[in-house]
Scaffold this motif. Structure first.
Motif: not given
Lengths: 245, 234
Positions: B26-28, B30-36, B185-188
Protein backbone atom coordinates in the motif's frame (compact mmCIF):
# COMPACT_ATOMS: atom_id res chain seq x y z
CA UNK A 1 -6.92 74.00 -10.37
CA UNK A 2 -5.42 70.57 -9.94
CA UNK A 3 -2.06 69.55 -11.21
CA UNK A 4 -3.46 67.72 -14.21
CA UNK A 5 -2.43 64.74 -16.21
CA UNK A 6 0.03 64.61 -19.05
CA UNK A 7 -1.30 62.01 -21.52
CA UNK A 8 -4.32 64.24 -22.06
CA UNK A 9 -5.96 65.60 -24.06
CA UNK A 10 -7.72 62.56 -25.44
CA UNK A 11 -8.58 63.04 -29.09
CA UNK A 12 -11.03 60.84 -30.94
CA UNK A 13 -10.55 61.11 -34.66
CA UNK A 14 -13.52 59.79 -36.68
CA UNK A 15 -13.53 56.83 -34.31
CA UNK A 16 -15.54 53.95 -35.77
CA UNK A 17 -16.21 50.44 -34.58
CA UNK A 18 -18.23 47.88 -36.51
CA UNK A 19 -19.01 44.27 -35.74
CA UNK A 20 -20.96 41.80 -37.81
CA UNK A 21 -21.77 44.42 -40.43
CA UNK A 22 -23.30 46.74 -37.86
CA UNK A 23 -21.69 50.09 -37.09
CA UNK A 24 -21.80 50.44 -33.32
CA UNK A 25 -19.59 53.53 -32.99
CA UNK A 26 -20.05 55.82 -35.95
CA UNK A 27 -17.36 58.35 -36.75
CA UNK A 28 -16.99 60.06 -33.38
CA UNK A 29 -14.62 63.02 -33.28
CA UNK A 30 -14.02 64.89 -30.04
CA UNK A 31 -11.31 66.31 -27.86
CA UNK A 32 -11.56 65.63 -24.15
CA UNK A 33 -9.42 67.94 -22.08
CA UNK A 34 -7.89 67.44 -18.67
CA UNK A 35 -9.79 69.84 -16.50
CA UNK A 36 -13.26 68.47 -15.97
CA UNK A 37 -15.32 65.39 -15.17
CA UNK A 38 -16.69 63.99 -18.39
CA UNK A 39 -19.91 61.97 -18.33
CA UNK A 40 -21.04 59.93 -21.33
CA UNK A 41 -24.82 59.75 -21.54
CA UNK A 42 -27.22 58.08 -23.91
CA UNK A 43 -29.99 55.53 -24.17
CA UNK A 44 -29.34 51.81 -23.88
CA UNK A 45 -27.32 50.50 -26.80
CA UNK A 46 -25.99 53.94 -27.70
CA UNK A 47 -22.43 52.64 -27.44
CA UNK A 48 -21.38 54.20 -24.12
CA UNK A 49 -19.51 51.18 -22.75
CA UNK A 50 -18.01 50.45 -26.14
CA UNK A 51 -16.71 54.03 -26.39
CA UNK A 52 -14.97 53.67 -23.02
CA UNK A 53 -13.40 50.36 -24.07
CA UNK A 54 -12.15 51.90 -27.31
CA UNK A 55 -10.70 54.91 -25.47
CA UNK A 56 -9.04 52.62 -22.91
CA UNK A 57 -7.50 50.54 -25.71
CA UNK A 58 -9.21 47.26 -24.81
CA UNK A 59 -10.49 46.94 -28.37
CA UNK A 60 -9.07 48.25 -31.61
CA UNK A 61 -11.15 50.67 -33.67
CA UNK A 62 -12.31 49.54 -37.11
CA UNK A 63 -11.56 53.00 -38.45
CA UNK A 64 -10.28 56.26 -37.10
CA UNK A 65 -8.03 56.59 -34.08
CA UNK A 66 -7.74 57.27 -30.37
CA UNK A 67 -4.95 59.73 -29.67
CA UNK A 68 -3.43 60.65 -26.33
CA UNK A 69 -1.55 63.95 -26.30
CA UNK A 70 -1.61 63.83 -30.09
CA UNK A 71 -0.16 60.35 -30.63
CA UNK A 72 -1.92 57.17 -31.79
CA UNK A 73 -1.70 55.02 -28.70
CA UNK A 74 -3.33 51.66 -29.43
CA UNK A 75 -1.19 48.89 -27.97
CA UNK A 76 1.30 51.25 -26.37
CA UNK A 77 2.14 50.01 -22.86
CA UNK A 78 3.45 53.31 -21.50
CA UNK A 79 0.16 55.03 -22.32
CA UNK A 80 -1.95 52.09 -21.11
CA UNK A 81 -0.22 52.14 -17.72
CA UNK A 82 -1.36 55.71 -17.11
CA UNK A 83 -4.99 54.76 -17.45
CA UNK A 84 -7.29 52.68 -15.30
CA UNK A 85 -10.83 51.42 -15.69
CA UNK A 86 -13.56 50.37 -13.27
CA UNK A 87 -15.97 47.97 -14.96
CA UNK A 88 -19.69 47.75 -14.37
CA UNK A 89 -19.11 44.30 -12.91
CA UNK A 90 -15.55 44.49 -11.62
CA UNK A 91 -13.53 41.29 -11.45
CA UNK A 92 -11.95 40.93 -8.05
CA UNK A 93 -9.27 38.31 -7.64
CA UNK A 94 -9.69 35.46 -5.16
CA UNK A 95 -7.37 36.95 -2.60
CA UNK A 96 -7.63 39.59 0.12
CA UNK A 97 -8.88 43.10 -0.55
CA UNK A 98 -5.39 44.44 0.13
CA UNK A 99 -3.75 41.84 -2.14
CA UNK A 100 -6.09 42.86 -4.98
CA UNK A 101 -4.56 46.34 -4.84
CA UNK A 102 -0.92 45.29 -4.36
CA UNK A 103 -1.37 42.93 -7.34
CA UNK A 104 -2.46 45.84 -9.55
CA UNK A 105 0.45 47.94 -8.27
CA UNK A 106 2.94 45.17 -9.05
CA UNK A 107 1.61 44.93 -12.63
CA UNK A 108 1.93 48.66 -13.03
CA UNK A 109 5.52 48.40 -11.84
CA UNK A 110 5.88 52.00 -10.72
CA UNK A 111 6.28 51.26 -6.99
CA UNK A 112 8.81 48.94 -5.36
CA UNK A 113 7.54 45.89 -3.52
CA UNK A 114 8.04 47.45 -0.09
CA UNK A 115 6.06 50.59 -0.94
CA UNK A 116 2.98 48.81 -2.28
CA UNK A 117 1.20 47.80 0.97
CA UNK A 118 1.24 51.36 2.31
CA UNK A 119 -0.16 52.76 -0.96
CA UNK A 120 -2.80 50.00 -0.99
CA UNK A 121 -3.84 50.71 2.60
CA UNK A 122 -4.16 54.43 1.82
CA UNK A 123 -6.38 53.59 -1.13
CA UNK A 124 -8.57 51.30 0.98
CA UNK A 125 -8.87 53.93 3.68
CA UNK A 126 -9.87 56.55 1.12
CA UNK A 127 -12.98 54.53 0.20
CA UNK A 128 -13.71 53.56 3.83
CA UNK A 129 -12.58 49.94 3.51
CA UNK A 130 -9.55 49.97 5.82
CA UNK A 131 -11.28 47.53 8.15
CA UNK A 132 -11.70 44.82 5.50
CA UNK A 133 -8.14 44.91 4.15
CA UNK A 134 -7.36 41.31 5.10
CA UNK A 135 -10.76 39.90 4.16
CA UNK A 136 -11.16 37.91 0.93
CA UNK A 137 -12.41 40.29 -1.76
CA UNK A 138 -15.10 37.91 -3.01
CA UNK A 139 -16.96 37.80 0.33
CA UNK A 140 -17.47 41.60 0.42
CA UNK A 141 -20.90 43.07 -0.32
CA UNK A 142 -21.69 44.40 -3.81
CA UNK A 143 -21.14 48.01 -2.75
CA UNK A 144 -17.89 47.15 -0.98
CA UNK A 145 -16.65 45.22 -4.01
CA UNK A 146 -17.33 48.21 -6.25
CA UNK A 147 -15.52 50.53 -3.81
CA UNK A 148 -12.61 48.09 -3.71
CA UNK A 149 -12.48 48.12 -7.51
CA UNK A 150 -12.38 51.94 -7.40
CA UNK A 151 -9.68 51.89 -4.72
CA UNK A 152 -7.66 49.45 -6.82
CA UNK A 153 -7.88 51.79 -9.82
CA UNK A 154 -7.21 54.92 -7.74
CA UNK A 155 -4.15 53.38 -6.08
CA UNK A 156 -2.51 53.34 -9.51
CA UNK A 157 -2.80 57.16 -9.51
CA UNK A 158 -3.66 57.09 -13.22
CA UNK A 159 -3.83 60.18 -15.40
CA UNK A 160 -7.28 59.05 -16.53
CA UNK A 161 -9.85 56.86 -14.82
CA UNK A 162 -12.69 55.34 -16.84
CA UNK A 163 -15.76 54.20 -14.94
CA UNK A 164 -18.48 52.20 -16.68
CA UNK A 165 -21.77 52.52 -14.80
CA UNK A 166 -20.01 52.46 -11.43
CA UNK A 167 -23.23 52.45 -9.42
CA UNK A 168 -25.46 50.19 -11.49
CA UNK A 169 -27.55 47.97 -9.21
CA UNK A 170 -26.30 49.51 -5.96
CA UNK A 171 -28.48 50.94 -3.19
CA UNK A 172 -28.50 54.75 -2.57
CA UNK A 173 -26.10 54.60 0.39
CA UNK A 174 -23.54 52.67 -1.63
CA UNK A 175 -24.01 55.08 -4.57
CA UNK A 176 -23.25 58.08 -2.36
CA UNK A 177 -20.03 56.43 -1.10
CA UNK A 178 -18.95 55.80 -4.67
CA UNK A 179 -19.76 59.33 -5.85
CA UNK A 180 -17.72 60.69 -2.93
CA UNK A 181 -14.83 58.44 -3.92
CA UNK A 182 -15.04 59.68 -7.54
CA UNK A 183 -14.94 63.32 -6.38
CA UNK A 184 -11.91 62.58 -4.19
CA UNK A 185 -10.06 60.91 -7.08
CA UNK A 186 -10.85 63.91 -9.28
CA UNK A 187 -9.60 66.27 -6.56
CA UNK A 188 -6.37 64.27 -6.37
CA UNK A 189 -5.68 65.08 -10.02
CA UNK A 190 -7.09 62.18 -12.04
CA UNK A 191 -9.26 62.91 -15.06
CA UNK A 192 -12.65 61.17 -14.74
CA UNK A 193 -14.47 59.80 -17.80
CA UNK A 194 -17.56 57.80 -16.89
CA UNK A 195 -20.87 56.49 -18.13
CA UNK A 196 -24.06 56.37 -16.14
CA UNK A 197 -27.72 55.68 -16.75
CA UNK A 198 -28.61 57.70 -13.63
CA UNK A 199 -29.45 61.27 -14.69
CA UNK A 200 -29.34 62.47 -11.06
CA UNK A 201 -25.81 61.16 -10.79
CA UNK A 202 -24.89 62.79 -14.10
CA UNK A 203 -26.17 66.16 -12.82
CA UNK A 204 -24.22 65.77 -9.59
CA UNK A 205 -20.93 64.71 -11.17
CA UNK A 206 -20.70 66.00 -14.73
CA UNK A 207 -18.72 69.06 -15.77
CA UNK A 208 -19.23 68.19 -19.40
CA UNK A 209 -21.46 65.72 -21.21
CA UNK A 210 -20.97 63.59 -24.29
CA UNK A 211 -24.41 62.53 -25.48
CA UNK A 212 -24.46 59.45 -27.71
CA UNK A 213 -27.32 58.04 -29.70
CA UNK A 214 -26.98 54.95 -31.93
CA UNK A 215 -23.21 55.18 -31.92
CA UNK A 216 -23.12 58.83 -32.97
CA UNK A 217 -21.96 61.76 -30.89
CA UNK A 218 -24.96 64.11 -30.78
CA UNK A 219 -23.72 66.67 -28.26
CA UNK A 220 -20.49 67.54 -26.51
CA UNK A 221 -21.34 70.42 -24.20
CA UNK A 222 -20.80 71.77 -20.70
CA UNK A 223 -23.09 69.97 -18.27
CA UNK A 224 -25.13 73.04 -17.27
CA UNK A 225 -25.90 73.82 -20.86
CA UNK A 226 -26.74 70.21 -21.70
CA UNK A 227 -29.28 69.84 -18.92
CA UNK A 228 -30.84 73.32 -19.41
CA UNK A 229 -30.81 73.72 -23.18
CA UNK A 230 -30.13 70.44 -25.03
CA UNK A 231 -29.40 71.20 -28.67
CA UNK A 232 -30.76 68.06 -30.28
CA UNK A 233 -34.29 66.67 -30.12
CA UNK A 234 -32.83 63.27 -29.13
CA UNK A 235 -31.15 64.76 -26.05
CA UNK A 236 -34.28 66.70 -25.15
CA UNK A 237 -36.35 63.52 -25.37
CA UNK A 238 -33.75 61.58 -23.39
CA UNK A 239 -33.82 64.19 -20.62
CA UNK A 240 -37.63 64.08 -20.52
CA UNK A 241 -37.40 60.34 -20.02
CA UNK A 242 -38.86 59.41 -23.39
CA UNK A 243 -37.61 56.28 -25.10
CA UNK A 244 -34.95 57.30 -27.60
CA UNK A 245 -33.34 54.92 -30.01
CA UNK B 1 -11.35 -21.70 -3.89
CA UNK B 2 -12.52 -20.21 -0.63
CA UNK B 3 -15.95 -18.80 0.10
CA UNK B 4 -16.49 -15.08 0.04
CA UNK B 5 -17.13 -14.86 3.82
CA UNK B 6 -13.96 -16.69 4.58
CA UNK B 7 -11.91 -14.48 2.26
CA UNK B 8 -13.44 -11.36 3.72
CA UNK B 9 -12.65 -12.44 7.27
CA UNK B 10 -9.08 -13.26 6.34
CA UNK B 11 -8.74 -9.94 4.54
CA UNK B 12 -9.98 -8.13 7.62
CA UNK B 13 -7.42 -9.94 9.78
CA UNK B 14 -4.63 -8.82 7.44
CA UNK B 15 -5.77 -5.22 7.72
CA UNK B 16 -6.27 -5.02 11.48
CA UNK B 17 -3.01 -6.84 12.26
CA UNK B 18 -1.15 -4.48 9.92
CA UNK B 19 0.28 -7.30 7.79
CA UNK B 20 3.78 -6.27 6.66
CA UNK B 21 3.39 -7.28 3.04
CA UNK B 22 0.08 -5.45 2.79
CA UNK B 23 1.44 -2.25 4.39
CA UNK B 24 4.52 -2.26 2.16
CA UNK B 25 2.47 -2.74 -0.96
CA UNK B 26 0.00 0.00 0.00
CA UNK B 27 2.84 2.41 0.87
CA UNK B 28 4.59 1.84 -2.45
CA UNK B 29 1.33 2.36 -4.36
CA UNK B 30 0.73 5.66 -2.63
CA UNK B 31 4.30 6.79 -3.12
CA UNK B 32 4.32 6.01 -6.85
CA UNK B 33 0.91 7.51 -7.60
CA UNK B 34 1.35 10.66 -5.50
CA UNK B 35 4.78 11.30 -7.04
CA UNK B 36 3.38 10.78 -10.53
CA UNK B 37 0.46 13.14 -9.88
CA UNK B 38 2.86 15.74 -8.45
CA UNK B 39 5.01 15.57 -11.60
CA UNK B 40 1.93 15.58 -13.83
CA UNK B 41 0.57 18.67 -12.04
CA UNK B 42 3.91 20.47 -12.49
CA UNK B 43 3.65 19.85 -16.24
CA UNK B 44 -0.11 19.79 -16.78
CA UNK B 45 -1.20 22.92 -14.91
CA UNK B 46 1.00 25.43 -16.77
CA UNK B 47 0.58 23.50 -20.04
CA UNK B 48 -3.22 23.58 -19.76
CA UNK B 49 -3.25 27.26 -18.81
CA UNK B 50 -0.89 28.13 -21.66
CA UNK B 51 -3.10 26.25 -24.13
CA UNK B 52 -6.11 28.18 -22.84
CA UNK B 53 -4.49 31.55 -23.51
CA UNK B 54 -2.01 31.02 -26.33
CA UNK B 55 -2.98 31.51 -29.95
CA UNK B 56 -0.77 29.70 -32.44
CA UNK B 57 -1.28 27.70 -35.63
CA UNK B 58 -2.12 24.10 -34.83
CA UNK B 59 -3.50 24.95 -31.40
CA UNK B 60 -6.75 23.14 -32.15
CA UNK B 61 -4.87 19.99 -33.13
CA UNK B 62 -2.83 20.07 -29.92
CA UNK B 63 -6.02 20.38 -27.86
CA UNK B 64 -7.63 17.43 -29.69
CA UNK B 65 -4.52 15.29 -29.14
CA UNK B 66 -4.37 16.10 -25.42
CA UNK B 67 -8.07 15.42 -25.00
CA UNK B 68 -7.64 12.12 -26.82
CA UNK B 69 -4.66 11.20 -24.64
CA UNK B 70 -6.98 11.31 -21.62
CA UNK B 71 -8.18 7.98 -22.95
CA UNK B 72 -4.69 6.57 -23.58
CA UNK B 73 -4.85 2.86 -22.63
CA UNK B 74 -2.49 2.28 -19.69
CA UNK B 75 -0.86 -0.76 -21.29
CA UNK B 76 0.03 1.31 -24.33
CA UNK B 77 1.56 3.98 -22.11
CA UNK B 78 3.41 1.18 -20.34
CA UNK B 79 4.65 -0.20 -23.63
CA UNK B 80 5.97 3.23 -24.74
CA UNK B 81 7.83 3.73 -21.48
CA UNK B 82 9.09 0.13 -21.67
CA UNK B 83 10.58 0.81 -25.10
CA UNK B 84 12.19 4.01 -23.83
CA UNK B 85 13.73 2.39 -20.76
CA UNK B 86 14.58 -1.10 -22.05
CA UNK B 87 18.25 -1.85 -22.46
CA UNK B 88 18.20 -1.07 -26.19
CA UNK B 89 16.05 2.04 -25.72
CA UNK B 90 17.26 5.66 -25.61
CA UNK B 91 17.11 5.78 -21.80
CA UNK B 92 18.33 2.18 -21.39
CA UNK B 93 21.72 3.05 -19.86
CA UNK B 94 20.02 4.52 -16.79
CA UNK B 95 18.75 1.05 -15.85
CA UNK B 96 15.34 2.32 -14.74
CA UNK B 97 13.20 -0.53 -16.08
CA UNK B 98 11.46 -2.54 -13.34
CA UNK B 99 12.02 0.19 -10.72
CA UNK B 100 9.49 2.46 -8.98
CA UNK B 101 10.94 5.35 -11.00
CA UNK B 102 9.81 3.64 -14.21
CA UNK B 103 6.32 3.33 -12.74
CA UNK B 104 6.29 7.03 -11.84
CA UNK B 105 7.29 7.92 -15.41
CA UNK B 106 4.55 5.74 -16.90
CA UNK B 107 1.86 7.13 -14.59
CA UNK B 108 3.01 10.71 -15.19
CA UNK B 109 2.49 10.04 -18.89
CA UNK B 110 -1.05 8.84 -18.16
CA UNK B 111 -2.03 11.61 -15.75
CA UNK B 112 -0.53 14.70 -17.44
CA UNK B 113 -3.12 14.80 -20.28
CA UNK B 114 -5.99 14.59 -17.79
CA UNK B 115 -4.70 17.48 -15.69
CA UNK B 116 -3.72 19.53 -18.76
CA UNK B 117 -7.08 19.04 -20.52
CA UNK B 118 -9.19 19.84 -17.45
CA UNK B 119 -6.96 22.83 -16.59
CA UNK B 120 -7.32 24.19 -20.11
CA UNK B 121 -11.10 24.10 -19.83
CA UNK B 122 -11.21 25.70 -16.37
CA UNK B 123 -8.69 28.42 -17.23
CA UNK B 124 -10.34 29.21 -20.59
CA UNK B 125 -13.67 29.77 -18.82
CA UNK B 126 -12.03 31.98 -16.20
CA UNK B 127 -10.20 33.96 -18.88
CA UNK B 128 -13.47 34.99 -20.54
CA UNK B 129 -14.47 36.46 -17.18
CA UNK B 130 -11.08 38.03 -16.36
CA UNK B 131 -9.57 39.06 -19.68
CA UNK B 132 -10.75 42.69 -19.86
CA UNK B 133 -9.96 43.36 -16.22
CA UNK B 134 -6.48 41.81 -16.39
CA UNK B 135 -5.75 43.53 -19.70
CA UNK B 136 -6.85 46.83 -18.20
CA UNK B 137 -4.52 46.27 -15.23
CA UNK B 138 -1.69 45.64 -17.67
CA UNK B 139 -1.29 41.85 -17.45
CA UNK B 140 -0.30 40.27 -20.74
CA UNK B 141 -1.32 36.69 -21.50
CA UNK B 142 1.91 35.28 -20.09
CA UNK B 143 1.54 37.21 -16.83
CA UNK B 144 -2.11 36.15 -16.63
CA UNK B 145 -1.22 32.42 -16.46
CA UNK B 146 -0.15 32.27 -12.78
CA UNK B 147 -2.95 34.64 -11.79
CA UNK B 148 -5.60 32.47 -13.45
CA UNK B 149 -4.14 29.24 -12.04
CA UNK B 150 -4.25 30.72 -8.55
CA UNK B 151 -7.79 32.01 -8.92
CA UNK B 152 -8.96 28.67 -10.34
CA UNK B 153 -7.31 26.75 -7.52
CA UNK B 154 -10.53 25.29 -6.13
CA UNK B 155 -11.62 23.89 -9.50
CA UNK B 156 -8.12 22.65 -10.22
CA UNK B 157 -8.15 20.47 -7.10
CA UNK B 158 -10.83 18.45 -8.89
CA UNK B 159 -8.61 18.12 -11.95
CA UNK B 160 -5.75 16.86 -9.81
CA UNK B 161 -8.05 14.41 -8.01
CA UNK B 162 -9.22 13.05 -11.35
CA UNK B 163 -5.56 12.46 -12.19
CA UNK B 164 -4.91 10.80 -8.85
CA UNK B 165 -7.94 8.57 -9.37
CA UNK B 166 -6.53 7.36 -12.67
CA UNK B 167 -3.07 6.79 -11.23
CA UNK B 168 -4.32 4.84 -8.20
CA UNK B 169 -6.67 2.71 -10.25
CA UNK B 170 -4.55 1.72 -13.23
CA UNK B 171 -2.67 -1.56 -13.42
CA UNK B 172 -1.57 -1.97 -17.04
CA UNK B 173 1.21 0.61 -17.22
CA UNK B 174 2.91 -0.17 -13.92
CA UNK B 175 2.64 -3.90 -14.55
CA UNK B 176 4.48 -3.57 -17.87
CA UNK B 177 7.27 -1.25 -16.67
CA UNK B 178 7.42 -2.33 -13.01
CA UNK B 179 7.06 -6.08 -13.44
CA UNK B 180 5.22 -6.65 -10.13
CA UNK B 181 8.43 -7.72 -8.35
CA UNK B 182 7.75 -8.70 -4.76
CA UNK B 183 9.10 -6.10 -2.37
CA UNK B 184 10.33 -3.82 -5.16
CA UNK B 185 7.61 -2.86 -7.60
CA UNK B 186 4.53 -4.65 -6.30
CA UNK B 187 1.64 -2.22 -5.87
CA UNK B 188 -1.95 -2.69 -4.77
CA UNK B 189 -3.42 -3.04 -8.24
CA UNK B 190 -0.69 -5.34 -9.59
CA UNK B 191 -0.82 -7.45 -6.44
CA UNK B 192 -4.61 -7.75 -6.67
CA UNK B 193 -4.29 -8.94 -10.26
CA UNK B 194 -1.61 -11.48 -9.33
CA UNK B 195 -3.17 -12.78 -6.10
CA UNK B 196 -6.57 -13.16 -7.73
CA UNK B 197 -5.11 -15.25 -10.55
CA UNK B 198 -3.16 -17.29 -7.98
CA UNK B 199 -6.34 -17.82 -5.98
CA UNK B 200 -5.12 -16.00 -2.82
CA UNK B 201 -8.35 -14.12 -2.40
CA UNK B 202 -7.83 -12.82 1.18
CA UNK B 203 -4.76 -10.75 0.24
CA UNK B 204 -6.41 -9.56 -2.99
CA UNK B 205 -9.58 -8.60 -1.18
CA UNK B 206 -7.70 -6.99 1.70
CA UNK B 207 -5.71 -4.89 -0.75
CA UNK B 208 -8.91 -4.02 -2.60
CA UNK B 209 -10.51 -2.74 0.58
CA UNK B 210 -7.42 -0.72 1.51
CA UNK B 211 -7.31 0.76 -1.98
CA UNK B 212 -10.96 1.82 -1.82
CA UNK B 213 -10.54 3.33 1.64
CA UNK B 214 -7.44 5.30 0.63
CA UNK B 215 -9.14 6.73 -2.45
CA UNK B 216 -12.22 7.57 -0.40
CA UNK B 217 -10.20 9.29 2.35
CA UNK B 218 -8.18 11.36 -0.14
CA UNK B 219 -11.33 12.53 -1.91
CA UNK B 220 -13.18 13.28 1.32
CA UNK B 221 -10.23 15.28 2.65
CA UNK B 222 -9.96 17.25 -0.58
CA UNK B 223 -13.69 17.89 -0.57
CA UNK B 224 -13.74 19.14 3.02
CA UNK B 225 -10.64 21.25 2.48
CA UNK B 226 -12.08 22.69 -0.72
CA UNK B 227 -15.46 23.49 0.81
CA UNK B 228 -13.87 25.23 3.79
CA UNK B 229 -11.39 27.20 1.70
CA UNK B 230 -14.07 28.19 -0.81
CA UNK B 231 -16.33 29.44 1.95
CA UNK B 232 -13.49 31.47 3.44
CA UNK B 233 -12.28 32.90 0.13
CA UNK B 234 -15.57 33.55 -1.62
Amino acid sequence: MHARATILPLTLDRLTYARGGETLIDGISATIGPSSRTVVLGPNGAGKSLLLRLCHGLIAPTNGAVRWAGADAFGRQDVARRQAMVFQRPVLLRRSALANITYALSLQGRLGRSERPARARDALASVGLAHVAERPARVLSGGEQQRLAIARAAALKPDVLFLDEPTASLDPGACRAIEDAIRAIDAAGTKIIMTTHDLGQARRLADEVLFLCRGRLMEHTPAGEFFERPRTPQAAAFLRGDIVG
Amino acid sequence: MQGFDEALAAAWRLIVTGDTALVEIAALSLKVSLTAVFCAALIGLPLGAALALARFPGRGAVIVVINALMGLPPVVAGLLVYLLLSRAGPLGPYGLLFTPTAMVIAQTLLVTPIIAALTRQVVADLWTEYSEQLTSLGAGRLRAVPTLLWDARFSLVTAILAGLGRAMAEVGAILVVGGNIDGVTRTMTTAIALETSKGDLPLALGLGIVLLVIVLVINAAAHLFGATARRAAG
